[in-house]
Write an enzyme that holds these catalytic residues in place. Structure first.
Site, PDB file in Angstrom:
ATOM      1  CG  HIS A  47      -2.226   0.759   0.949  1.00 47.16           C
ATOM      2  ND1 HIS A  47      -2.295   1.889   0.152  1.00 47.16           N
ATOM      3  CD2 HIS A  47      -3.500   0.555   1.390  1.00 47.16           C
ATOM      4  CE1 HIS A  47      -3.543   2.337   0.133  1.00 47.16           C
ATOM      5  NE2 HIS A  47      -4.287   1.551   0.855  1.00 47.16           N
ATOM      6  CG  ASN A  55      -9.320  -8.110 -21.968  1.00 45.83           C
ATOM      7  OD1 ASN A  55      -8.812  -9.231 -21.890  1.00 45.83           O
ATOM      8  ND2 ASN A  55     -10.020  -7.732 -23.018  1.00 45.83           N
TER       9      ASN A  55
END
Length: 459
Positions: free
Chosen positions: A164, A382
């Protein structure tokens, strides 16, 4: 009663360090003073699930993604380095080019066999993300841990430990899109990454201009309150579906306009506080992660390609008695006010606060944190196999803090577009939480759907 988790076998290949495909700069890059605050110093697991695609029949996703990762690291070369800690606990990235940890694997299971468990909490997360680097550690370790698991049906699952301090959800989406574009055959990402961490460095001299109640350091009493005492407690990780009809029902309880995020955040705070059975005079708070990129007055262009943290988590504070004794609209109004606090000056004040207060963490005593991940649209990443079945957080919580949750978009078993809220609580408290949430939408024919997964608090 929850059904027994599916048992399947995962065969992992030898873990390897994937290096950038060509030479990259050898330099040290400072992280911003927003990046390296204590509250962000943890790894957070994300899952991306893809079905079999007939047109990709001849392609091995493990090899395709490994090769594309190597090329992506040429552009995102700091990820191939190692995090160091300097004077005053200041974090930086030593761009050594040593690589990210990558594991290829295959499982003797199909997506259909996994059924309706393709959402958090993933009870089989440890099979999909083998922790070879020590996920609780961030210094002098590979910054990224990735496992790509082929499934028997031809689909595959990507699990990634996202550090993070290197970036927020927007930064992760940007990296994933770049990786996916290169996997599909492009030569470079459509959005070029930029570092620009100086935008969110503390001023000289630093000057705190806001009352940052999210960072109040509250010492727990000697008889530590139960929501913190989880060392020997079994924590239940359970997700709650919010269908469109559920949101509509909850909206009827609030007599003014508000966002869906406000409604779910208010439900989470209200139900969690009631479930914990806190004394009425005790302060309770909720912190909402706010993407502050659009809050900067004249520097919007500086954030194009920026993949670092540009988030704040301002706090709303009230007493348990006021929160639970008022209508849901009371909590919603507090949440709306806290969101409006975040401005460019607020972010500068946070950066200054981190330097003056030695990078302290946000308050965890009687606190909860919630983040909206729906705008990231992780399912749309994708790699050539089409849109994902699921893309997003793997479980609730933030590191060792169980009071964190996320709003995630997902389709339920009926194909409805729903929102998921992963919640972590001790088992008795979880039962009360579910009861309170059901009562909020009692005018519905069915209660909010939940899917539990029982794990130890050490997970």
């Amino acid at each position: 009663m929850a059904s027994s988790p599916l048992i399947f076998t995962v065969r992992r290949f030898q873990p390897e360090l994937v290096l950038p495909a060509s030479s990259t700069p050898r330099e040290v890059k400072l992280l911003s003073d927003i990046d390296d605050q204590q509250g962000l110093r943890f790894n957070i697991p994300f899952i991306f699930i893809y079905r079999h695609e007939p047109s990709m029949e001849e392609k091995d996703p493990v090899k395709v993604l490994r090769n594309a990762l190597s090329q992506t690291l040429v552009h995102y070369y700091p990820f191939a380095g190692r995090i160091k800690e300097g004077v005053g606990r200041k974090l930086m990235v030593d761009c050594t080019g040593e690589g990210v940890m990558f594991i290829g694997a295959e499982a003797d299971v199909t997506l259909d066999q996994l059924g309706d468990s393709l959402h958090p909490p993933f009870s089989y997360l440890q099979e999909l993300l083998y922790d070879v680097t020590g996920s609780e550690l961030i210094i002098d370790r590979p910054i990224r841990l990735i496992q790509v698991t082929r499934l028997k049906c031809g689909g595959f699952i990507i699990a990634i430990n996202w550090n993070h301090i290197m970036g927020d959800a927007t930064g992760l989406k940007q990296f994933m899109n770049a990786w996916a574009e290169i996997a599909r055959g492009v030569h470079q990402p459509s959005i070029q990454p930029v570092w620009h961490r100086e935008i969110l460095m503390a001023r000289d001299p630093p000057c705190i201009t806001y009352d940052h109640r999210e960072y109040e350091q509250i010492l727990p009493p000697n008889n530590t309150i139960k929501e913190e005492d989880t060392t020997t407690t079994t924590i239940v990780h359970q997700s709650f579906y919010f269908r469109p009809s559920d949101i509509a029902a909850i909206r009827l309880l609030v007599p003014f306009q508000c966002t869906t995020f406000d409604l779910i955040a208010a439900c989470f705070w209200y139900c969690r506080t009631k479930a914990l059975q806190l004394e009425p005079e005790k302060d309770v708070r909720i912190m909402c992660l706010i993407n502050a990129r659009s809050r900067f007055n004249n520097n919007h262009s500086s954030f194009v390609g920026y993949y670092g943290n540009c988030v704040a988590y301002p706090a709303a504070v009230t007493t348990a008695g006021k929160l639970c004794g008022n209508s849901l609209g009371y909590a919603v109004e507090l949440i709306r006010k806290l969101k409006a606090q975040v401005t460019e000056e607020y972010m500068k004040s946070v950066a200054d606060f981190m330097v003056i207060k030695e990078r302290c963490s946000y308050t965890t005593v009687r606190s909860c944190v919630i983040s909206d991940l729906t705008h990231a649209k992780f399912k749309q990443v994708n790699f050539g196999w089409g849109e994902g079945v699921y893309g997003g957080i793997a479980k609730g919580g933030a590191g060792s803090f169980h009071g964190a949750s996320y709003i995630v978009a997902h389709n339920n078993a009926k194909g409805e577009e729903c929102l998921i809220l992963p919640v972590c609580l001790p088992s008795e408290d979880m039962r009360r939480f579910e009861k309170e949430l059901d009562e909020i939408i009692a005018n519905q024919n069915q209660p909010i759907t939940s899917v539990p997964s029982f794990v130890k608090s050490t997970l």
